[in-house]
Design an enzyme around this catalytic site. Structure first.
Site, short mmCIF file in Angstrom:
data_model
loop_
_atom_site.label_atom_id
_atom_site.label_comp_id
_atom_site.label_asym_id
_atom_site.label_seq_id
_atom_site.Cartn_x
_atom_site.Cartn_y
_atom_site.Cartn_z
N GLY A 5 -10.16 -9.38 -1.77
CA GLY A 5 -10.16 -8.05 -1.45
C GLY A 5 -10.63 -7.13 -2.50
O GLY A 5 -11.55 -7.49 -3.11
N ALA A 6 -10.34 -5.80 -2.37
CA ALA A 6 -10.99 -4.85 -3.16
C ALA A 6 -10.87 -5.13 -4.82
O ALA A 6 -12.16 -4.94 -5.38
CB ALA A 6 -10.32 -3.52 -3.11
N THR B 256 -6.87 -5.33 2.10
CA THR B 256 -8.07 -4.30 1.78
C THR B 256 -8.62 -3.83 3.22
O THR B 256 -8.39 -2.73 3.43
CB THR B 256 -8.82 -4.61 0.87
OG1 THR B 256 -8.39 -5.11 -0.56
CG2 THR B 256 -9.78 -3.73 0.59
N GLN C 67 -5.72 2.11 5.38
CA GLN C 67 -5.89 3.38 6.32
C GLN C 67 -6.44 4.69 5.51
O GLN C 67 -7.44 5.16 5.41
CB GLN C 67 -4.91 3.65 7.40
CG GLN C 67 -4.65 2.36 8.24
CD GLN C 67 -3.73 2.61 9.24
OE1 GLN C 67 -3.16 3.78 9.29
NE2 GLN C 67 -3.58 1.68 10.27
N GLY C 68 -5.18 5.13 4.54
CA GLY C 68 -5.18 6.31 4.23
C GLY C 68 -6.54 6.74 3.24
O GLY C 68 -7.02 7.47 3.56
N GLU D 134 -1.30 12.92 0.83
CA GLU D 134 -0.31 11.94 1.18
C GLU D 134 0.94 12.40 0.34
O GLU D 134 0.80 13.05 -0.67
CB GLU D 134 -0.80 10.51 1.01
CG GLU D 134 -1.80 10.17 2.04
CD GLU D 134 -2.44 8.65 1.80
OE1 GLU D 134 -2.62 8.18 2.89
OE2 GLU D 134 -2.39 8.46 0.97
N HIS E 60 7.01 0.67 4.00
CA HIS E 60 6.11 2.13 4.31
C HIS E 60 7.04 2.57 5.25
O HIS E 60 7.56 2.07 6.27
CB HIS E 60 4.96 1.54 4.99
CG HIS E 60 3.80 2.92 5.09
ND1 HIS E 60 4.23 3.68 5.98
CD2 HIS E 60 2.74 3.09 4.40
CE1 HIS E 60 3.23 4.83 5.99
NE2 HIS E 60 2.28 4.11 4.96
N ARG F 251 7.64 8.02 -1.00
CA ARG F 251 8.07 6.77 0.06
C ARG F 251 9.34 6.38 -0.15
O ARG F 251 10.07 6.04 1.16
CB ARG F 251 7.09 5.68 -0.15
CG ARG F 251 5.79 5.83 0.78
CD ARG F 251 5.13 4.68 0.70
NE ARG F 251 3.63 5.30 1.37
CZ ARG F 251 2.51 4.55 0.93
NH1 ARG F 251 2.61 3.30 0.71
NH2 ARG F 251 1.54 5.14 1.29
N HIS G 26 5.72 -3.16 2.71
CA HIS G 26 4.24 -2.82 2.70
C HIS G 26 3.43 -3.21 1.32
O HIS G 26 2.34 -3.50 1.52
CB HIS G 26 4.24 -1.25 2.90
CG HIS G 26 3.16 -0.72 2.92
ND1 HIS G 26 2.07 -0.81 3.83
CD2 HIS G 26 2.28 0.54 1.91
CE1 HIS G 26 0.90 0.08 3.46
NE2 HIS G 26 1.03 0.48 2.41
N GLU H 283 -3.06 -6.12 -6.41
CA GLU H 283 -1.64 -6.07 -5.95
C GLU H 283 -0.84 -7.11 -6.61
O GLU H 283 0.36 -7.36 -6.73
CB GLU H 283 -1.47 -6.07 -4.29
CG GLU H 283 -0.18 -5.69 -4.26
CD GLU H 283 -0.07 -5.46 -2.56
OE1 GLU H 283 -0.97 -5.10 -1.79
OE2 GLU H 283 1.15 -5.61 -2.12
N ARG I 70 5.28 2.85 -6.17
CA ARG I 70 3.82 3.47 -6.13
C ARG I 70 3.32 4.53 -5.26
O ARG I 70 4.02 4.55 -4.14
CB ARG I 70 2.86 2.21 -5.29
CG ARG I 70 1.37 2.56 -5.19
CD ARG I 70 0.92 1.37 -4.65
NE ARG I 70 1.19 1.25 -3.07
CZ ARG I 70 0.32 1.66 -2.18
NH1 ARG I 70 -0.70 2.19 -2.50
NH2 ARG I 70 1.02 1.48 -0.92
N LEU J 231 -5.49 0.92 -3.99
CA LEU J 231 -6.79 0.65 -4.04
C LEU J 231 -7.62 1.49 -5.22
O LEU J 231 -8.62 0.74 -5.78
CB LEU J 231 -7.63 1.45 -2.89
CG LEU J 231 -7.18 0.63 -1.34
CD1 LEU J 231 -7.95 1.40 -0.19
CD2 LEU J 231 -8.04 -0.92 -1.54
#
Ligand code: FAD
Ligand code: SIN
Length: 545
Positions: free
Chosen positions: A22-23, A51, A55-56, A125, A245, A291, A352, A376, A387, A393
């Protein structure tokens, strides 16, 4: 299975082994000097993990009217007293440069003709007091992951192992020294197990959110990195803080599909079945509260009125604005017969993000020498008890780079010692795959019902009792049968579930994402939950919390 304790020749040897693409894993790989031979392992396709689905966006201070101090303050506030301040300062300070690195690699972020934001469009956000989320429409993860994937495939020093699932880390004891010497990998296409030895191993396996029945995550998030690190003797921190989420689609064919928080950032409202707003009575930031507060409010309202979902409505914004900013969500919803430009969307919370993980220092080093954890899988202390949106990311890029720098600064000249082979000569083929599939469902259902958004002492005790029964079955199965991918993941999920329940039972208060009805108050003096495995004693690296 059992490993043969006699040392034999190894299958493959690299300077650096990165488990996960992933990232976090790919950023780390691409920052290593080309003089190092690097193996990147992915249990699926190279472009995958959470990753790919992000979206956001990515949070970083790029607007001249914003400040590092404000991003730090917002992150600490969301983390509810449990962030490690130096980890927050490091991530936030390095953030703008990390984003510029992504831009230089070719990630196509959404532009805006605004010289004060370096020409980038910034969205907003939950928890952020400023617009500071850089994004590529509502498909930021895809833009990042596919760009880094292409660069990884071109890099002459990186060898890619797709469809290889890491089973366990190889721990080498020599005199006083204990270190990570690589990992055993199950080739999912041939069924063979490869011994891959390395002078530095990086866990970048993502989170553990598939431990819950409903999740926004892809199948790969089975906590493998955390479980492998625990078995290898590393401390694991803050596992009770699992993030739900607030807005995942409630639809029989797409349960768990994420409806990005940026929809609320751009004016989306949460509505009860009768059409009334409710978030204003829970928090001054209403729909843009952190959140944990939004997810708990939704859970409480659904329970109060017996609804199976609530609504997310952005249909008051212009159709062209919605299509331009949220093309991915719009297209997916239209496929399902839902037109978000004209009607509200049915939503529920789902698991999430894993805020806890393998305890590391600011360079990604773990308790075990030559073992790193990033993304993660790691617990750097950035997120504390909750978080903030789009800080994940950011963490992947900043800490992926930091780990690469630390590895590059070390002397990796020592040649790899032969590592022990995987020996499955004393086990047989599994005869009843139904045991594995049944236990997968049972585990995820019990975690959802007993260890979800709202917990209680009684539910945690019930969960612990059931987990101990499942553990016996899994251990018995492991000693008898050849491992399969589903079984390895189930074993890891069970390990992680146990860590979550233990951590939740230790915390005698409610803080951030952890809410226990029997201790609804926050206690003075926030403390991290750090679990220590029995086999840690001789380890040399010891990152402080
Ligand atoms: P991942 O991207 O999950 O990659 C894990 C990798 O490890 C994969 O390649 C997988 O194949 C591999 N792997 C796992 N186990 C093994 C094993 N045993 N052997 C070999 N390989 C293994 N965060 C943000 O900051 N902004 C957002 O907008 C955002 N949106 C999100 C939307 C969705 C739908 C989801 C699910 C998450 C979102 N997040 C977002 C969270 C963020 O995407 C993740 O936290 C982040 O991408 C994790 O990156 P990672 O590199 O640590 O792991
Ligand atoms: C989202 O787009 O809502 C996800 C953002 C995140 O998880 O950071």
């Amino acid at each position: 299975m059992a490993t043969d304790t006699t040392v034999q020749s190894f299958n493959s040897s690299h300077d650096v082994l990165i488990l996960g693409s992933g990232a976090a894993g790919l950023t780390c790989a691409l920052h290593l000097p080309q003089s190092l031979r690097v193996a990147v392992v992915s249990k699926g396709e190279l472009a995958g993990g959470s990753t790919l689905y992000a979206q956001g966006g990515i949070s970083a201070v790029l607007d001249q009217g914003d400040s590092l101090a404000s991003h730090i303050q917002d992150t600490l506030a969301a983390g509810d007293g449990l962030c490690r301040e130096k980890a927050v300062k490091f991530a936030v300070t390095e953030g703008p440069d990390a984003v510029r690195w992504l831009i230089n690699q070719g990630v196509p972020f959404t532009a805006d003709n605004n010289s004060k934001t370096e020409g980038l469009h910034l969205t907003r956000e939950g928890g952020h007091s400023h617009r500071r989320v850089i994004h590529a429409e509502d498909r930021t993860g895809k833009a990042v992951e596919t760009t880094l994937e292409a660069l990884t495939r071109q890099a002459p020093n990186i060898e890619v192992f797709e469809h290889h699932l890491a089973i366990d880390l190889i721990v080498d004891h020599e005199g006083e020294e204990t270190r990570c010497a690589g990992a055993w990998l199950l080739n999912q296409q041939t069924g063979n197990v490869t011994t891959l030895s390395a002078n530095a191993t990086v866990l970048a396996c993502g989170g553990a959110n598939m431990v819950y029945r409903y999740s926004s995550n892809p199948h790969s998030s089975t906590g493998d990195g955390i479980a492998m690190a625990w078995r290898a003797g590393c401390r694991i921190a803050n596992m009770e803080f699992m993030q739900f989420h607030p807005t995942c689609l409630y639809h029989p064919s797409a349960r768990g599909f994420l409806l990005t928080e940026a929809i609320r950032g751009e004016g989306g409202k949460l509505l009860l079945p009768d059409g009334t707003r409710f978030m204003e009575s829970y928090h001054p930031q209403a729909e843009l509260a952190p959140r944990d507060i939004v997810a708990r409010a939704i859970d409480a309202e659904m329970k109060k009125c017996g609804a199976e979902h609530i609504w997310l409505d952005i249909s008051h914004r212009d159709e062209s604005f919605i299509k331009e900013h949220f093309p991915g969500v719009y297209e997916r919803c239209m496929e399902l017969g839902l037109d978000m430009t004209k009607e509200p969307l049915p939503v529920v919370p789902a698991a999430h993000y894993t805020c806890g993980g393998v305890l590391t220092d600011l360079q990604g080093r773990t308790d075990l020498a030559q073992l790193y954890a990033v993304g993660e899988t790691a617990s750097t202390g950035l997120h504390g008890a909750n978080r903030m949106a789009s800080n994940s990311l950011l963490e992947c890029i900043v800490y992926g780079r930091a780990a690469a720098k630390n590895i590059a600064s070390r002397d990796l000249d020592e040649s790899n010692k032969p590592a022990p082979h995987w020996d499955d000569s004393r086990v047989s083929e599994e005869d009843e795959a139904v045991i594995v599939s049944h236990n997968w469902h049972e585990l995820r259902k019990l975690m959802w019902d007993y260890v979800g958004i709202v917990r209680s002492n009684d539910r945690l005790e019930r969960a612990q009792n059931r987990l101990s029964l499942l553990r016996k079955e899994i251990e018995d199965y492991y000693s008898k049968y050849r491992v399969s991918p589903d079984f390895i993941e189930l074993r890891n999920l069970l390990q992680v579930a146990d860590l979550i329940v233990k951590s939740a039972a230790i915390r005698k208060e409610s803080r951030g994402l952890h809410f226990n009805r029997d201790y609804p108050e926050k206690r003075p003096g926030a403390r991290a939950t750090v679990l220590t495995p029995a086999n840690t004693a001789s380890y040399s690296n010891t990152p402080e919390w």
